[in-house]
Design a protein around this motif. Sequence first.
Motif, PDB file in Angstrom:
ATOM      1  N   MET A 116      35.146  45.001  46.632  1.00  0.00           N
ATOM      2  CA  MET A 116      36.359  44.188  46.664  1.00  0.00           C
ATOM      3  C   MET A 116      37.011  44.247  48.046  1.00  0.00           C
ATOM      4  SD  MET A 116      38.655  42.240  45.508  1.00  0.00           S
ATOM      5  CE  MET A 116      38.372  41.940  43.777  1.00  0.00           C
ATOM      6  N   GLU A 117      37.110  45.459  48.598  1.00  0.00           N
ATOM      7  CA  GLU A 117      37.743  45.561  49.915  1.00  0.00           C
ATOM      8  C   GLU A 117      36.935  44.847  50.979  1.00  0.00           C
ATOM      9  OE1 GLU A 117      40.292  49.067  51.074  1.00  0.00           O
ATOM     10  OE2 GLU A 117      38.925  49.974  49.634  1.00  0.00           O
ATOM     11  N   LEU A 120      37.822  41.294  50.731  1.00  0.00           N
ATOM     12  CA  LEU A 120      39.168  41.032  51.268  1.00  0.00           C
ATOM     13  C   LEU A 120      39.189  41.146  52.791  1.00  0.00           C
ATOM     14  CD1 LEU A 120      41.205  42.768  48.474  1.00  0.00           C
ATOM     15  CD2 LEU A 120      41.116  40.328  48.962  1.00  0.00           C
ATOM     16  N   CYS A 121      38.183  41.825  53.362  1.00  0.00           N
ATOM     17  CA  CYS A 121      38.069  41.849  54.825  1.00  0.00           C
ATOM     18  C   CYS A 121      37.987  40.427  55.369  1.00  0.00           C
ATOM     19  CB  CYS A 121      36.831  42.636  55.263  1.00  0.00           C
ATOM     20  SG  CYS A 121      37.090  44.410  55.249  1.00  0.00           S
ATOM     21  N   LEU A 124      41.374  39.210  56.439  1.00  0.00           N
ATOM     22  CA  LEU A 124      42.153  39.985  57.407  1.00  0.00           C
ATOM     23  C   LEU A 124      42.763  39.110  58.497  1.00  0.00           C
ATOM     24  CD1 LEU A 124      40.079  43.258  57.829  1.00  0.00           C
ATOM     25  CD2 LEU A 124      42.205  42.916  56.604  1.00  0.00           C
ATOM     26  N   VAL A 127      46.057  37.971  56.717  1.00  0.00           N
ATOM     27  CA  VAL A 127      46.977  38.946  56.099  1.00  0.00           C
ATOM     28  C   VAL A 127      47.527  39.875  57.176  1.00  0.00           C
ATOM     29  CG1 VAL A 127      47.028  40.904  54.514  1.00  0.00           C
ATOM     30  CG2 VAL A 127      45.791  38.839  53.898  1.00  0.00           C
ATOM     31  N   PRO A 128      48.827  40.142  57.187  1.00  0.00           N
ATOM     32  CA  PRO A 128      49.368  41.057  58.194  1.00  0.00           C
ATOM     33  C   PRO A 128      48.805  42.474  58.040  1.00  0.00           C
ATOM     34  CG  PRO A 128      51.080  40.352  56.645  1.00  0.00           C
ATOM     35  CD  PRO A 128      49.875  39.557  56.342  1.00  0.00           C
ATOM     36  N   ALA A 132      47.278  44.838  54.764  1.00  0.00           N
ATOM     37  CA  ALA A 132      45.889  45.290  54.695  1.00  0.00           C
ATOM     38  C   ALA A 132      45.838  46.800  54.512  1.00  0.00           C
ATOM     39  CB  ALA A 132      45.139  44.869  55.958  1.00  0.00           C
ATOM     40  N   ARG A 135      46.761  47.833  51.114  1.00  0.00           N
ATOM     41  CA  ARG A 135      45.943  47.077  50.165  1.00  0.00           C
ATOM     42  C   ARG A 135      46.805  46.161  49.290  1.00  0.00           C
ATOM     43  NH1 ARG A 135      41.446  51.246  47.938  1.00  0.00           N
ATOM     44  NH2 ARG A 135      43.179  51.950  46.663  1.00  0.00           N
ATOM     45  N   PHE A 137      47.183  42.931  49.062  1.00  0.00           N
ATOM     46  CA  PHE A 137      46.746  41.571  49.369  1.00  0.00           C
ATOM     47  C   PHE A 137      47.428  40.613  48.395  1.00  0.00           C
ATOM     48  CE2 PHE A 137      43.509  44.135  51.296  1.00  0.00           C
ATOM     49  CZ  PHE A 137      43.176  43.432  52.444  1.00  0.00           C
ATOM     50  N   GLN A 139      48.052  38.055  45.517  1.00  0.00           N
ATOM     51  CA  GLN A 139      47.289  37.950  44.271  1.00  0.00           C
ATOM     52  C   GLN A 139      46.291  36.797  44.346  1.00  0.00           C
ATOM     53  OE1 GLN A 139      47.508  40.275  41.847  1.00  0.00           O
ATOM     54  NE2 GLN A 139      45.726  39.248  40.983  1.00  0.00           N
ATOM     55  N   ILE A 142      43.118  38.030  45.751  1.00  0.00           N
ATOM     56  CA  ILE A 142      42.359  38.872  44.828  1.00  0.00           C
ATOM     57  C   ILE A 142      41.694  38.019  43.760  1.00  0.00           C
ATOM     58  CG2 ILE A 142      42.608  40.680  43.088  1.00  0.00           C
ATOM     59  CD1 ILE A 142      44.742  41.922  44.934  1.00  0.00           C
ATOM     60  N   ASP A 143      42.433  37.009  43.263  1.00  0.00           N
ATOM     61  CA  ASP A 143      41.831  36.096  42.285  1.00  0.00           C
ATOM     62  C   ASP A 143      40.638  35.382  42.899  1.00  0.00           C
ATOM     63  OD1 ASP A 143      43.800  36.872  40.601  1.00  0.00           O
ATOM     64  OD2 ASP A 143      45.038  35.069  40.841  1.00  0.00           O
ATOM     65  N   PHE A 146      37.685  37.706  43.047  1.00  0.00           N
ATOM     66  CA  PHE A 146      36.993  37.883  41.763  1.00  0.00           C
ATOM     67  C   PHE A 146      36.165  36.650  41.430  1.00  0.00           C
ATOM     68  CE2 PHE A 146      39.933  41.416  40.466  1.00  0.00           C
ATOM     69  CZ  PHE A 146      38.918  42.320  40.247  1.00  0.00           C
ATOM     70  N   ALA A 147      36.739  35.458  41.677  1.00  0.00           N
ATOM     71  CA  ALA A 147      36.002  34.227  41.389  1.00  0.00           C
ATOM     72  C   ALA A 147      34.706  34.184  42.192  1.00  0.00           C
ATOM     73  CB  ALA A 147      36.881  33.019  41.715  1.00  0.00           C
TER      74      ALA A 147
ATOM     75  N   ARG B   9      42.047  41.630  36.085  1.00  0.00           N
ATOM     76  CA  ARG B   9      41.032  42.646  36.355  1.00  0.00           C
ATOM     77  C   ARG B   9      41.511  43.603  37.450  1.00  0.00           C
ATOM     78  NH1 ARG B   9      35.184  40.313  37.081  1.00  0.00           N
ATOM     79  NH2 ARG B   9      36.104  38.338  37.674  1.00  0.00           N
TER      80      ARG B   9
ATOM     81  N   LYS C 196      40.382  48.907  58.826  1.00  0.00           N
ATOM     82  CA  LYS C 196      39.342  48.547  57.860  1.00  0.00           C
ATOM     83  C   LYS C 196      37.940  48.626  58.451  1.00  0.00           C
ATOM     84  CE  LYS C 196      42.133  47.761  54.550  1.00  0.00           C
ATOM     85  NZ  LYS C 196      42.081  48.476  53.273  1.00  0.00           N
TER      86      LYS C 196
END
Lengths: 267, 262, 274
Positions: A116-117, A120-121, A124, A127-128, A132, A135, A137, A139, A142-143, A146-147, B9, C196
Amino acid sequence: MSQTDTAPAAATAAAGADRSLTIRHLDKEYVRGKAVLRDINLTIDGRGLTAIIGPSGTGKSTLIRCINRLVEPSGGEIVFMGQDLAKLRGAALRAARRRIGMVFQEYNLVERLSVMENLLCGRLGYVPVWRAWLRRFPQADIDAAFALLDAVGLGDFATRRADALSGGQRQRVGIARALMQQPDLLLADEPTSSLDPKTSVEIMELMARLTGARDIPVVVNIHNVELARRFATRVIGMTGGRVVFDGPPAALEPRHLTEIYGGEDWL
Amino acid sequence: MSAAAGARRRAFAPDWTGRVVVAAIALYTLYAFSALDFSAQRFATGLGEGARLIGRMLPPNFARWPLLVEGLIESLQIAILASALGILASLPLGLLAARNLMPGWVAVPTRFFIAFCRSFHPVIVAILFVKAIGFGALAGVAALIVASMGFIAKLFAEAIEEISPKPLEAVRASGAPFAAVVIFAVMPQVMSRFVGFALYQLDSNLRNSTMVGLVGAGGIGGTLDAAFKRFDYDFVSAILIAIIAMIFIGEILSGWVRRAFQ
Amino acid sequence: MTPAQHAAPLAAVDREWRRFSPRERFARWLVYLVAVAAIVWSVRTIDVIPEFLADAPTQIVDLFQRMWPVDVAHYRRGIHDVLIETLHIATLGTILALGLAVPVGLLAARNITRSRVANQFAQLILVSSRSVNSLVWALVFVAVFGPGALAGALAIAFRSIGFVGKLLAEALEETQRGPIEALEAAGAPWGSIMLKGYWPQVQPAFIGIALFRWDINVRESAVLGLVGAGGIGVALDDAMNFFQWDRVAMVLLTILVVVVIAEILVTWIRRRII
């Protein structure tokens, strides 16, 4: 599956800008006097999958890396969405880079972070730093992650560490990370060269499907001519730092391959 | 799978150990600062004092350079002798502590002795020698021999334990005496690493030889201590610069030697 | 046997013969020569009083005799509190050093700071920190903050910067370039690349360095009391000044036990984490 695939596509299509890439008179020499790329001129349309083929050491990788400036071009222009990428610096370069996703041969995941991380990289650039770090991020990110994990078939791997994955799984994460950027262009530098033949086909298929659904143009370096023929809408053949073939895969004939790779032994 | 279900999740596995450790360190730091009586006011006073101290240290005063050179030379002598004797003593100690050469009843007590040598800071050892055998360079040399034994003998023993057993068996099988086993089967395999240890220890002894003088065991440390006690801070800074320069040169030289032996 | 097969072992012999070029051999002999000369020079010129040397073994035996029996009762009255203070000095000093060493380490790592001048400057800080012994740092901080454990903790911190910073810079230089490139390609700002990209890669090394340095600092902080910077060294100094050798022995025994426990603790944590 279909919802997750179309939702971001609609969002990016709304941006509506022309995604074509124009390269003019691009030169690169690492050592003075030894040109790796000489006077490359290309226009890549804002759709479809363009495969660059050619023997190793011919500058394919350098060409791709010049586009997002991981390698500094020695001269020329790289115009993308109205900007000359070759002239950008600092924050402007970062803003341009986040619109260009990249998939690497060695996956280049941060091994000790979770899947996941790693995904999300890809955010970056948006995202400020403090978010980061904590963590925190958004929502929506994150959604979207996952998708994408579901889309690449790694839905249950979010909290696994990247170093626990197989090569093919890592490259799936690599593709998902690049798509997290909601890119207007995807670059792939030998994405299948570290994978076995079956996984290579799966990875190319996945990349073609996900970018096709989002209508993202792709430029991919590939040394496997069969994969290029099968997935590309356009093939560019390079040798000795120059473009020697440019056309649809159907037009690629043995004589072109002989010109690109020299000799016929490899056939 | 819809996006809404995805939102519920768990994105990250909670890292409770990490959080607890970080929180504990943060709390401890606060507690320790207060336990050591460290307040903002004291810090402010300290800053003022610090500024004044630096002001008095500058410019460094090299007027008493003969004293400085004398101290440096004595430190150098202490380091050289302690290294030479320490290395000499470490050879048999290392052999005795190697479990593949020696029976347990020899190796284990030797290891304890080596660990004992390493447990105390060289300055504590120096102060004991000063009390036992009097002020001067001799106490410094003795203290640094102890420190060298603790370090080199340990690494030497470990190096011997890592050697290939085949040449050892071959020489032993020929009925050679123990000395021959050591000279023909053990030494050739560990000598190159031993040089590295010795160089490292020479560096380390050079650093410590500038210090043992603070407790009266000879070398530049004594000069430094006197300068501090007389508040000659400009001479203090001159001494410190000289020490740093000597250690820096020592590191460069040992780098050369290391390359010559590669 | 074909010529090719023949050539291989011969080449090995040839290489063996040429393992040391004349210049290398000369360099080695020069090193030996200088080493012997240095030892001879030191022996002949060092200022040692011969009577002291002859007398040393008897004196040392005498010292040990006066240390026995060890004054165990002294622990509760005079050692326990300063021992705790020593551990505070070591721990707080290590924490401070970690904080101070990170910027210097970043500056010293050539793959992060791409300026030779800045790298050299950071190296200068690191070498200075390592070259000045913790006792000297303690003298300096006693002059600044007055006697006490605070000066000790700062002395430990400043002495440790060089060690931690050097190893951290090396760890940073050994990180893989690939993941960093990926984050750069994603347009990540510098801070996010650090957090990171680099941090996850150096984290195990960083924890190892911290533990290793804490172990060393427990030993180092035991002597700071000799110059008035707090800790168990104060008890040692007091006992010695009053020639109470049974108490000195108890202090030394305490230090020995604490050092051994610290080493065991560090080994245990390292094995659990890494």
